[in-house]
Design a protein around this motif. Structure first.
Motif, PDB file in Angstrom:
ATOM      1  N   GLU A  70      40.698  -6.224 -15.501  1.00  0.00           N
ATOM      2  CA  GLU A  70      39.982  -5.257 -14.308  1.00  0.00           C
ATOM      3  C   GLU A  70      38.535  -5.186 -14.722  1.00  0.00           C
ATOM      4  OE1 GLU A  70      39.920  -2.435 -10.958  1.00  0.00           O
ATOM      5  OE2 GLU A  70      41.924  -3.235 -11.773  1.00  0.00           O
ATOM      6  N   ARG A  71      38.340  -4.418 -16.351  1.00  0.00           N
ATOM      7  CA  ARG A  71      36.887  -3.522 -16.212  1.00  0.00           C
ATOM      8  C   ARG A  71      36.726  -4.404 -16.796  1.00  0.00           C
ATOM      9  NH1 ARG A  71      35.921   1.315 -17.312  1.00  0.00           N
ATOM     10  NH2 ARG A  71      34.217   2.028 -17.084  1.00  0.00           N
ATOM     11  N   ALA A  72      36.936  -6.124 -17.648  1.00  0.00           N
ATOM     12  CA  ALA A  72      35.751  -6.717 -18.057  1.00  0.00           C
ATOM     13  C   ALA A  72      35.416  -7.547 -16.702  1.00  0.00           C
ATOM     14  CB  ALA A  72      36.465  -7.491 -19.268  1.00  0.00           C
ATOM     15  N   ASP A  75      32.015  -5.839 -15.134  1.00  0.00           N
ATOM     16  CA  ASP A  75      31.383  -4.695 -15.670  1.00  0.00           C
ATOM     17  C   ASP A  75      30.761  -6.088 -15.890  1.00  0.00           C
ATOM     18  OD1 ASP A  75      32.140  -2.654 -14.409  1.00  0.00           O
ATOM     19  OD2 ASP A  75      32.648  -1.503 -16.229  1.00  0.00           O
ATOM     20  N   ILE A  76      31.147  -6.822 -16.366  1.00  0.00           N
ATOM     21  CA  ILE A  76      29.915  -8.074 -17.929  1.00  0.00           C
ATOM     22  C   ILE A  76      30.715  -9.156 -16.917  1.00  0.00           C
ATOM     23  CG2 ILE A  76      29.871  -8.653 -19.839  1.00  0.00           C
ATOM     24  CD1 ILE A  76      32.070  -6.675 -20.907  1.00  0.00           C
ATOM     25  N   THR A  95      31.736  -9.312  -5.969  1.00  0.00           N
ATOM     26  CA  THR A  95      32.750  -9.163  -4.825  1.00  0.00           C
ATOM     27  C   THR A  95      34.137 -10.411  -5.076  1.00  0.00           C
ATOM     28  OG1 THR A  95      31.600 -11.013  -3.238  1.00  0.00           O
ATOM     29  CG2 THR A  95      31.261  -8.775  -3.409  1.00  0.00           C
ATOM     30  N   THR A  96      34.923  -9.671  -4.558  1.00  0.00           N
ATOM     31  CA  THR A  96      36.773 -10.202  -4.856  1.00  0.00           C
ATOM     32  C   THR A  96      36.489 -11.230  -3.010  1.00  0.00           C
ATOM     33  OG1 THR A  96      38.187  -8.292  -3.610  1.00  0.00           O
ATOM     34  CG2 THR A  96      37.853  -8.401  -6.127  1.00  0.00           C
ATOM     35  N   ARG A  97      38.306 -11.873  -3.628  1.00  0.00           N
ATOM     36  CA  ARG A  97      38.588 -12.893  -2.184  1.00  0.00           C
ATOM     37  C   ARG A  97      38.272 -12.016  -0.679  1.00  0.00           C
ATOM     38  NH1 ARG A  97      43.480 -15.362  -5.195  1.00  0.00           N
ATOM     39  NH2 ARG A  97      42.431 -16.055  -6.397  1.00  0.00           N
ATOM     40  N   GLU A  98      38.445 -10.241  -0.975  1.00  0.00           N
ATOM     41  CA  GLU A  98      38.447 -10.428   0.083  1.00  0.00           C
ATOM     42  C   GLU A  98      36.935  -9.091   0.690  1.00  0.00           C
ATOM     43  OE1 GLU A  98      40.269  -8.849  -2.112  1.00  0.00           O
ATOM     44  OE2 GLU A  98      42.490 -10.183  -1.272  1.00  0.00           O
ATOM     45  N   GLY A  99      36.505  -9.827  -0.270  1.00  0.00           N
ATOM     46  CA  GLY A  99      34.991  -9.397   0.630  1.00  0.00           C
ATOM     47  C   GLY A  99      34.605  -7.620  -0.127  1.00  0.00           C
TER      48      GLY A  99
END
Length: 101
Positions: A70-72, A75-76, A95-99
């Motif tokens: 998740e961090r990778a 962040d990157i 952003t994720t699928r949910e925005g």
């Protein structure tokens, strides 16, 4: 004689009252110290909460790869080998699928 004794006692009382209210270690200084202690306690609480979040993150990073992944990703911007990456102009990459970020 009694008159001078009464005057001396009243003067002593005034001097003691002055020391109590405005002197070193008086009520004014006590109020200032309590105010400063309240400010520092609030700052400590904020830092304590931050430390708890960081400690939880350390535990997550030590115990599993999900937190590291998740961090990778966030962040990157890393992508796994079995995934396809699609770049859409004008959309924030974090952003994720949910925005939500």
């Amino acid at each position: 004689m009694l008159k001078w004794l009464a005057i001396a006692l009243i003067a002593l009382l005034v001097l003691l009252q002055y020391s109590l209210w405005w002197g070193d270690g008086g009520l004014r200084e006590l109020a200032h110290i309590r105010s400063r202690a309240d400010t520092l306690a609030a700052q400590n609480e904020t830092l304590r909460e931050r430390n708890q979040r960081l400690a939880a993150e350390v535990v997550d990073l030590k115990n599993g790869l999900a937190a590291i992944e998740e961090r990778a990703r966030s962040d990157i911007g890393m992508v796994r080998e079995d995934e396809e990456f699609f770049w859409v102009p004008g959309v924030d990459a974090g952003t994720t699928r949910e925005g939500q970020r």
